[in-house]
Design a protein around this motif. Structure first.
Motif, PDB file in Angstrom:
ATOM      1  N   GLY A 124       0.792  -1.376  -0.042  1.00  0.00           N
ATOM      2  CA  GLY A 124       0.142   0.135   0.051  1.00  0.00           C
ATOM      3  C   GLY A 124       0.924   1.260   0.137  1.00  0.00           C
ATOM      4  N   ALA A 125       1.881   1.462   0.781  1.00  0.00           N
ATOM      5  CA  ALA A 125       2.787   2.405   0.893  1.00  0.00           C
ATOM      6  C   ALA A 125       3.645   2.645  -0.416  1.00  0.00           C
ATOM      7  CB  ALA A 125       3.756   2.399   1.899  1.00  0.00           C
ATOM      8  N   LEU A 126       3.995   1.575  -1.074  1.00  0.00           N
ATOM      9  CA  LEU A 126       4.677   1.736  -2.352  1.00  0.00           C
ATOM     10  C   LEU A 126       3.853   1.937  -3.467  1.00  0.00           C
ATOM     11  CD1 LEU A 126       6.434  -1.709  -2.417  1.00  0.00           C
ATOM     12  CD2 LEU A 126       7.518   0.614  -2.534  1.00  0.00           C
ATOM     13  N   ARG A 162       2.889   5.919  -2.771  1.00  0.00           N
ATOM     14  CA  ARG A 162       4.194   6.869  -3.305  1.00  0.00           C
ATOM     15  C   ARG A 162       4.269   7.043  -4.718  1.00  0.00           C
ATOM     16  NH1 ARG A 162       6.405  10.234  -4.737  1.00  0.00           N
ATOM     17  NH2 ARG A 162       8.111  11.548  -4.340  1.00  0.00           N
ATOM     18  N   LYS A 163       3.988   5.729  -5.350  1.00  0.00           N
ATOM     19  CA  LYS A 163       4.343   5.630  -6.864  1.00  0.00           C
ATOM     20  C   LYS A 163       3.101   6.460  -7.503  1.00  0.00           C
ATOM     21  CE  LYS A 163       4.003   2.614 -10.867  1.00  0.00           C
ATOM     22  NZ  LYS A 163       3.958   1.036 -11.313  1.00  0.00           N
ATOM     23  N   PHE A 164       1.889   6.682  -7.100  1.00  0.00           N
ATOM     24  CA  PHE A 164       0.732   7.444  -7.580  1.00  0.00           C
ATOM     25  C   PHE A 164       0.920   8.731  -7.084  1.00  0.00           C
ATOM     26  CE2 PHE A 164      -0.282   2.960  -8.737  1.00  0.00           C
ATOM     27  CZ  PHE A 164      -0.716   2.885  -9.878  1.00  0.00           C
ATOM     28  N   MET A 165       1.578   9.323  -6.306  1.00  0.00           N
ATOM     29  CA  MET A 165       1.444  10.621  -5.733  1.00  0.00           C
ATOM     30  C   MET A 165       1.831  11.322  -7.170  1.00  0.00           C
ATOM     31  SD  MET A 165       3.770  10.585  -2.378  1.00  0.00           S
ATOM     32  CE  MET A 165       3.813  12.555  -2.287  1.00  0.00           C
ATOM     33  N   ASN A 166       1.091  12.596  -7.168  1.00  0.00           N
ATOM     34  CA  ASN A 166       1.168  13.636  -8.183  1.00  0.00           C
ATOM     35  C   ASN A 166       2.572  14.315  -7.614  1.00  0.00           C
ATOM     36  OD1 ASN A 166       1.055  15.368 -10.414  1.00  0.00           O
ATOM     37  ND2 ASN A 166      -0.873  16.178  -9.389  1.00  0.00           N
ATOM     38  N   GLY A 167       3.615  14.010  -8.113  1.00  0.00           N
ATOM     39  CA  GLY A 167       4.941  14.619  -7.728  1.00  0.00           C
ATOM     40  C   GLY A 167       5.054  14.672  -6.272  1.00  0.00           C
ATOM     41  N   GLN A 181      -5.203   4.293  -4.274  1.00  0.00           N
ATOM     42  CA  GLN A 181      -4.439   3.568  -4.735  1.00  0.00           C
ATOM     43  C   GLN A 181      -3.563   2.741  -3.771  1.00  0.00           C
ATOM     44  OE1 GLN A 181      -3.982   2.329  -7.857  1.00  0.00           O
ATOM     45  NE2 GLN A 181      -5.252   3.645  -8.841  1.00  0.00           N
ATOM     46  N   ALA A 182      -3.271   3.561  -2.659  1.00  0.00           N
ATOM     47  CA  ALA A 182      -2.509   2.747  -1.631  1.00  0.00           C
ATOM     48  C   ALA A 182      -3.546   2.050  -0.787  1.00  0.00           C
ATOM     49  CB  ALA A 182      -2.084   4.045  -0.583  1.00  0.00           C
ATOM     50  N   ALA A 235       7.598   3.851   2.231  1.00  0.00           N
ATOM     51  CA  ALA A 235       7.947   3.950   0.801  1.00  0.00           C
ATOM     52  C   ALA A 235       8.635   5.131   0.504  1.00  0.00           C
ATOM     53  CB  ALA A 235       7.070   3.535  -0.045  1.00  0.00           C
ATOM     54  N   ARG A 236       9.839   5.080  -0.026  1.00  0.00           N
ATOM     55  CA  ARG A 236      10.716   6.014  -0.387  1.00  0.00           C
ATOM     56  C   ARG A 236      11.099   5.968  -1.745  1.00  0.00           C
ATOM     57  NH1 ARG A 236      12.819   9.032   3.560  1.00  0.00           N
ATOM     58  NH2 ARG A 236      14.488   9.906   2.091  1.00  0.00           N
ATOM     59  N   LEU A 237      11.270   7.020  -2.636  1.00  0.00           N
ATOM     60  CA  LEU A 237      11.752   7.321  -3.697  1.00  0.00           C
ATOM     61  C   LEU A 237      13.449   7.593  -3.422  1.00  0.00           C
ATOM     62  CD1 LEU A 237       9.320   9.384  -5.854  1.00  0.00           C
ATOM     63  CD2 LEU A 237       9.837   7.085  -6.153  1.00  0.00           C
ATOM     64  N   GLU A 238      14.168   6.610  -4.056  1.00  0.00           N
ATOM     65  CA  GLU A 238      15.580   6.940  -3.865  1.00  0.00           C
ATOM     66  C   GLU A 238      16.077   7.189  -5.059  1.00  0.00           C
ATOM     67  OE1 GLU A 238      17.428   4.066  -1.476  1.00  0.00           O
ATOM     68  OE2 GLU A 238      16.641   4.939   0.453  1.00  0.00           O
ATOM     69  N   ILE A 239      17.185   8.178  -5.247  1.00  0.00           N
ATOM     70  CA  ILE A 239      17.841   8.447  -6.485  1.00  0.00           C
ATOM     71  C   ILE A 239      19.179   8.049  -6.608  1.00  0.00           C
ATOM     72  CG2 ILE A 239      18.727  10.456  -7.570  1.00  0.00           C
ATOM     73  CD1 ILE A 239      15.608  10.590  -7.249  1.00  0.00           C
ATOM     74  N   PRO A 240      19.493   7.331  -7.694  1.00  0.00           N
ATOM     75  CA  PRO A 240      20.763   6.944  -8.184  1.00  0.00           C
ATOM     76  C   PRO A 240      21.530   8.110  -8.644  1.00  0.00           C
ATOM     77  CG  PRO A 240      19.252   6.415  -9.988  1.00  0.00           C
ATOM     78  CD  PRO A 240      18.401   7.153  -9.045  1.00  0.00           C
ATOM     79  N   ASN A 241      22.669   7.654  -8.723  1.00  0.00           N
ATOM     80  CA  ASN A 241      23.709   8.748  -9.434  1.00  0.00           C
ATOM     81  C   ASN A 241      22.982   9.355 -10.621  1.00  0.00           C
ATOM     82  OD1 ASN A 241      25.508   8.722  -7.181  1.00  0.00           O
ATOM     83  ND2 ASN A 241      26.860   7.261  -8.192  1.00  0.00           N
TER      84      ASN A 241
END
Length: 661
Positions: A64-66, A69-74, A84-85, A144-150
């Motif tokens: 649900g958390a994933l 976060r995925k369907f957040m509008n920005g 969706q969650a 759930a987090r969005l994590e950024i690669p290089n």
């Protein structure tokens, strides 16, 4: 004694008798032994049930958390994302599982712009309920987090004149909205990155050209170059013949004086790309008296004119890349003027002819030494040269530096389609290193102060023209529209927020829309195999950063042969166009060529594994641009709010989604 013994046996109770009575007691003993065994088995069963429920509850919470976060509008955890969650949670944990009651799931947005949630459910006991045990409430937490690669992010930003327009529903112009959206994008990625993550940004603002001159090495620029300019031929003095003055009168005109009515002036703004005035609607009528004696005794006479005007007249000019329209409205405006004439005292006398000096020019392609514009150092720093092209053949100082460091492209090929890029179209080869011994492979500085039209600003004649007229210099006409140079481009670097804010605030606007030149240099600045590879390949610990090009425009291709751009003065140089008939015909031909060149460059981006994102701001998405990227990576934004959403959605898709706890 016997009686007392019998009494003692009775007093020992059932268990004592059972011990001493060995006949037929096995079944009873087993029944008694099962009591603690049943307790142990019931506890294991219910414990296993609770454990299973907790595992499923945790999995459902994570799902649900994933999804949330995925369907957040920005960064906006709106109703759709919340729904969706909850849907993903419900799909992963069925009510009544293992006899449990209805679960409670609560997702929320965290201060860091992520999604956290808690879930709980009550599990009744089965076997252990007979022993008096109460139901158990199981609780879990998840995030759930969005994590950024290089990452390497290259902004290719349309900064044409139309960016001064304001979209419906917005209170500020488009360039203001763009500045805000870029910073929101930066903030989104910055919140999502882990310590040690490297995010680099570069930028290529574009219109009809790009300002990349000071990024080049001196050996990549020519020492001499041809420009559509003019060559001073020298003065010629002539004397008109003497004449006899036979005029009867010497007349002095008076000035117009208001009599009645009013003049109202108002200003509005139009599209800078088409900054032309509306047709005048002014109606003028005029009457006059006959010449009358002025009553001064010297033979002087006067005449009075009366003029009445109604309607509106319009004028336009480009000011700071904005098309400023001035309407002058005449509302029954009446004015008078009185002229005076006196008898000519010199009548019959000989008048000496006037002596005039004429300055002659040849308007042609001129070869200009430009090596002094390179400056000193590992990269070009700019400089100044002098040319005898000012009025009367005087010297004009021409400076090329950071503020106007646009370039003229290297050799290209005249053709209208680009299914494949020709090998000798050096301009479209983004990785080709210039050869100092071959000027076709090198760039030259963009010098509007040196470039002149032929005959008039809209009448082009390729052959040299000898004239004593001072034809138009492109810079003198309008440097913001006919000779535009955007803000300087930036190589990939780790911007601080303050530095990036300062940069986007400094973006200037003006000029036509040439998508190919912006996209070309966006690729060139981020190619690992190109001339800036030394910068691009300095990723974290030698790793290769993921590469993304964000292409934002507010309009379709729009060229004009009167514009001095990256391929010279197209009405004269014609480096890309194959013919020339009328202005509209050549402009349409150029539009098609620019569009096809862009699509060819989009294929180059795919081959280089550069992810392209496209945003159409304040306009519908042209098929040209949607074809430049894959499905799901193009966005329409009719106002600033939607532009922000587009940028933050791109940031969300660039990031990697994971469960953090």
């Amino acid at each position: 004694m016997i009686g007392r013994g019998r009494d003692r046996g009775r007093s020992g109770g059932f268990l004592t008798r059972l011990v001493h009575d060995r006949g037929g007691n096995t079944l009873a003993m087993m029944a008694v032994a099962m009591i603690p065994l049943l307790g142990m088995a019931g506890s294991a069963i219910d414990t296993a049930r609770v454990y299973y429920v907790k595992v499923r509850l945790q999995q459902a919470c994570d799902a649900g958390a994933l999804a949330g976060r995925k369907f957040m509008n920005g960064n906006d955890f709106n109703d759709a994302a919340n729904s969706q969650a909850r849907a993903f949670f419900a799909n992963n944990f069925q009510t009544g599982s293992m006899g449990s009651e209805a679960p409670v799931f609560t997702p929320v947005k965290t201060d860091a712009g992520q999604v956290a949630a808690t879930a709980s459910v009550t599990v009744p006991m089965t076997v252990m309920r007979m022993a008096g045990f109460e139901p158990v409430t199981v609780s879990v937490a998840c995030e759930a987090r969005l994590e950024i690669p290089n990452l390497d992010i290259m902004f290719v930003l349309d900064t044409t004149g139309s960016m001064t327009e304001t979209n419906v529903g917005d209170s500020a112009d488009r360039i203001t909205g763009l500045r805000q959206a870029v910073m929101n994008f930066y903030d989104t990625l910055d919140r999502a990155k882990k310590p040690g993550t490297e995010i680099r940004y570069g930028a290529v603002p574009y219109s009809a050209n790009v300002n990349v001159g000071m990024l080049l090495r001196p050996e990549w620029m020519v020492d001499k170059a041809d420009y559509q300019s003019r060559r001073y031929l020298g003065p010629e003095t002539t004397k008109a013949p003497d004449t006899v003055d036979n005029a009867d009168w010497v007349t002095t005109a008076g000035s117009w004086q208001k009599k009645s009515g009013s003049i109202v002036t108002s200003k509005s703004f139009g599209r800078p790309e088409d900054c032309s005035p509306s047709a005048s609607t002014v109606n003028t009528s005029q009457t006059d008296t006959t010449w009358k004696d002025a009553g001064k005794g010297n033979g002087s006479q006067t005449i009075t004119y009366t003029r009445t005007r109604t309607g509106s007249a319009y004028s336009t000019k480009v000011v700071n890349a904005r098309c400023e329209i001035t309407e002058t409205s005449y509302r029954s405006y009446v004015e008078t003027r009185t002229d005076t004439r006196v008898p000519n005292p010199n009548k019959g006398q000989t008048k000496a002819g006037a002596t005039t000096t004429t300055y002659w020019w040849s308007y042609e392609s001129v070869n200009v030494p430009v090596s002094r514009l390179k400056g000193t150092g590992a990269r070009i720093s700019g400089g100044s040269i002098s040319m005898n092209i000012a009025a009367q053949g005087k010297s004009r100082t021409i400076t090329w530096n950071q503020q106007n460091g646009c370039i003229e492209e290297r050799k290209t090929v005249r053709q209208s389609t680009y299914d494949t890029i020709p090998s000798d179209a050096y301009d479209l080869n983004i990785d080709m290193v210039p050869d100092p011994s071959n000027d076709d492979t090198r760039w030259k500085p963009w010098l509007p102060a040196a470039v002149f039209a032929r005959e008039s600003f809209t009448k082009w004649s390729v052959p040299a023209v000898r004239s004593n007229l001072d034809f138009t210099n492109l810079q003198d006409v309008n440097s913001g529209q006919n000779a535009p140079c955007p803000s300087p481009a930036k190589l990939l670097q780790a911007f601080t927020r303050t530095d990036l804010q300062s940069y986007v605030n400094s973006l200037i606007v003006g000029g036509k829309t040439h998508h190919d030149i912006g996209f070309l240099w966006g690729l060139r600045l981020m190619s690992r195999d190109g001339i800036f590879g030394d910068v691009v390949n300095t990723g974290l610990n030698g790793a290769k950063n993921a590469q993304h090009l964000i292409f934002m425009t507010d309009g379709e291709t729009d060229t004009d042969n009167t514009v001095y751009e990256a391929y010279g003065l197209s009405g004269l140089d014609r480096r890309r166009t194959t013919s020339f008939t009328t202005n509209d015909a050549q402009n349409n031909e150029q539009d098609t060529i620019v569009a096809n060149r862009l699509l060819a460059l989009c294929q180059v981006a795919r081959r280089k594994d550069i992810t392209v994102w496209v945003i159409a701001f304040g306009t519908t998405m042209p098929a040209l641009l949607s074809n430049c990227t894959t499905e799901g990576r193009s966005f329409e934004a009719s106002n600033t709010a939607q532009l922000n959403a587009a940028f933050t959605n791109i940031a969300a898709q660039i990031a990697k989604l994971r469960v953090s706890k």
